[in-house]
Scaffold this motif. Structure first.
Motif, short mmCIF file in Angstrom:
data_model
loop_
_atom_site.label_atom_id
_atom_site.label_comp_id
_atom_site.label_asym_id
_atom_site.label_seq_id
_atom_site.Cartn_x
_atom_site.Cartn_y
_atom_site.Cartn_z
N SER A 112 0.78 -1.24 0.04
CA SER A 112 -0.12 -0.16 -0.13
C SER A 112 0.88 1.20 0.11
N PRO A 113 0.43 2.24 -0.52
CA PRO A 113 -0.85 2.34 -1.31
C PRO A 113 -0.41 1.77 -2.90
N ARG A 114 -1.50 1.67 -3.62
CA ARG A 114 -1.22 1.24 -4.90
C ARG A 114 -0.87 2.04 -5.93
N HIS A 115 -1.19 3.30 -5.65
CA HIS A 115 -0.94 4.55 -6.46
C HIS A 115 -0.49 5.68 -5.54
N GLU A 116 0.50 6.46 -6.00
CA GLU A 116 0.87 7.64 -5.02
C GLU A 116 1.25 8.57 -5.95
N GLN A 171 12.67 10.40 1.15
CA GLN A 171 12.67 11.85 1.40
C GLN A 171 13.76 12.47 1.43
N PRO A 172 14.01 13.75 0.59
CA PRO A 172 12.65 14.15 -0.22
C PRO A 172 12.80 13.35 -1.48
N SER A 173 11.36 13.80 -2.03
CA SER A 173 11.00 12.76 -3.31
C SER A 173 11.29 13.76 -4.53
N GLU A 174 11.78 13.04 -5.49
CA GLU A 174 12.20 13.72 -6.86
C GLU A 174 11.41 13.23 -8.10
N PRO A 175 11.27 14.03 -9.15
CA PRO A 175 10.50 13.25 -10.25
C PRO A 175 11.23 11.95 -10.61
N ARG A 176 12.67 11.88 -10.81
CA ARG A 176 13.36 10.79 -11.27
C ARG A 176 12.88 9.45 -10.38
N ASP A 177 12.29 9.64 -9.03
CA ASP A 177 11.98 8.61 -8.15
C ASP A 177 10.78 7.84 -8.99
N SER A 178 9.91 8.63 -9.67
CA SER A 178 8.53 8.11 -10.34
C SER A 178 9.06 6.57 -11.09
N ALA A 179 8.25 5.73 -10.33
CA ALA A 179 8.60 4.28 -10.84
C ALA A 179 7.58 3.33 -10.33
N VAL A 180 7.53 2.08 -10.70
CA VAL A 180 6.62 1.13 -9.78
C VAL A 180 7.60 0.55 -8.85
N GLY A 228 2.53 -4.08 -6.38
CA GLY A 228 3.40 -3.01 -6.93
C GLY A 228 2.59 -1.59 -6.35
N THR A 229 3.43 -0.53 -6.22
CA THR A 229 3.03 0.86 -5.91
C THR A 229 3.35 1.51 -7.06
N ARG A 230 2.77 2.22 -7.79
CA ARG A 230 2.98 3.12 -8.84
C ARG A 230 3.16 4.55 -8.20
N LEU A 231 4.43 4.93 -8.18
CA LEU A 231 4.72 6.33 -7.74
C LEU A 231 4.96 7.41 -8.53
N THR A 232 4.26 8.29 -8.83
CA THR A 232 4.56 9.69 -9.62
C THR A 232 4.69 10.78 -9.01
N GLY A 281 0.37 -5.38 -14.83
CA GLY A 281 1.54 -5.31 -14.40
C GLY A 281 2.25 -5.94 -13.01
N GLU A 282 1.30 -6.84 -12.50
CA GLU A 282 1.87 -7.72 -11.43
C GLU A 282 3.13 -8.76 -11.97
N LEU A 283 3.94 -9.20 -11.15
CA LEU A 283 4.89 -10.13 -11.57
C LEU A 283 4.28 -11.52 -10.86
#
Lengths: 117, 118
Positions: free
Chosen positions: A7-11, A80-89, A111-115, B43-45
């Motif tokens: 969790s979360p699934r999306h951030e 901490q702190p987050s940056e745009p290049r951290d965007s990933a799953v 997975g957590t999809r982080l944007t 997306g899941e593995l």
């Protein structure tokens, strides 16, 4: 049995904010792995724990990333702190591995999809 | 050095064709595991199979089959009579036992994208 729970699934967050990703491994597993997946770099191992102890954190990109495993059923990955290049799953995986043996089958969370904007 | 090589970046086939995914690995250990995972568009593995280095028997599971050959350090995966639902990225992985690192970890290949069109 429940699989690995993340969790979360999306951030979605803004640059500079703190992000905390959570993972609950499969009950009875003694190894926990955090991965990051991007188009450019593929699947990267960030850190892994055995019996709640960090074993190898050489994949953690920089000091902005930290991970903890306070008990056998919970782990966090913090940026901490987050940056745009951290965007990933970000994936969490768990397995049961014997000391001195190869890592056994890893079961992955959704997975957590982080944007990071 | 890359421990697991999946030389095929993408394979496109028409439904009902067979498709074989190559995986070549490198290790000096005698005890190791090999794995295949599937990552569909959602997306899941998903874990597909684990092979022990001491077991070179090929395996068939439905339309899936795996050919493990230690002599060529290969662990290839074949989908027979492919279906659209087989469209996914497939990852091969190696887990070794190392003397200096008693807790093993995975080495993943870069993955092969399989596209099955109707």
């Amino acid at each position: 049995d429940a699989g690995v729970i993340q969790s979360p699934r999306h951030e979605v967050t803004e640059m500079g904010q703190e992000v905390t990703l959570r993972c609950k491994p499969i009950s009875g597993h003694n190894s926990l792995f955090w991965y990051r997946q991007t188009m450019m770099r593929g699947l990267e191992l960030l850190i892994y724990f055995n019996n709640n102890v960090p074993i190898d954190d050489s994949g953690m990109p920089e000091d902005r990333f930290s991970a903890k495993m306070p008990n056998a059923s919970f782990s966090t990955l913090k940026i901490q702190p987050s940056e745009p290049r951290d965007s990933a799953v970000y994936f969490c995986a768990s397995s049961f591995t014997l000391w001195g043996g190869p890592a056994d089958t890893q079961y992955f969370g959704p997975g957590t999809r982080l944007t990071v904007l | 050095a890359q421990k697991v090589t999946q030389a095929q970046t993408e394979i496109s086939v028409v439904e009902k064709e067979d498709v074989t995914l190559d995986c070549v690995y490198e290790t000096r250990d005698t005890t190791y595991y090999l794995f295949w995972y599937k990552q569909p568009p959602s997306g899941e593995l998903v874990f597909l199979i684990r092979r022990n280095s001491f077991d070179e028997q090929n395996e068939i599971s439905g339309r899936y089959s795996w050919n493990f050959q230690k002599s060529t350090s290969s662990f290839n995966f074949t989908i027979t009579a492919s279906q659209v639902v087989d469209s996914a990225v497939y990852f091969c992985a190696l887990s070794e036992r190392k003397a200096t690192d008693s807790w093993g970890k995975f080495q993943f290949g870069a993955g092969t994208q399989v596209v099955v069109t109707p």
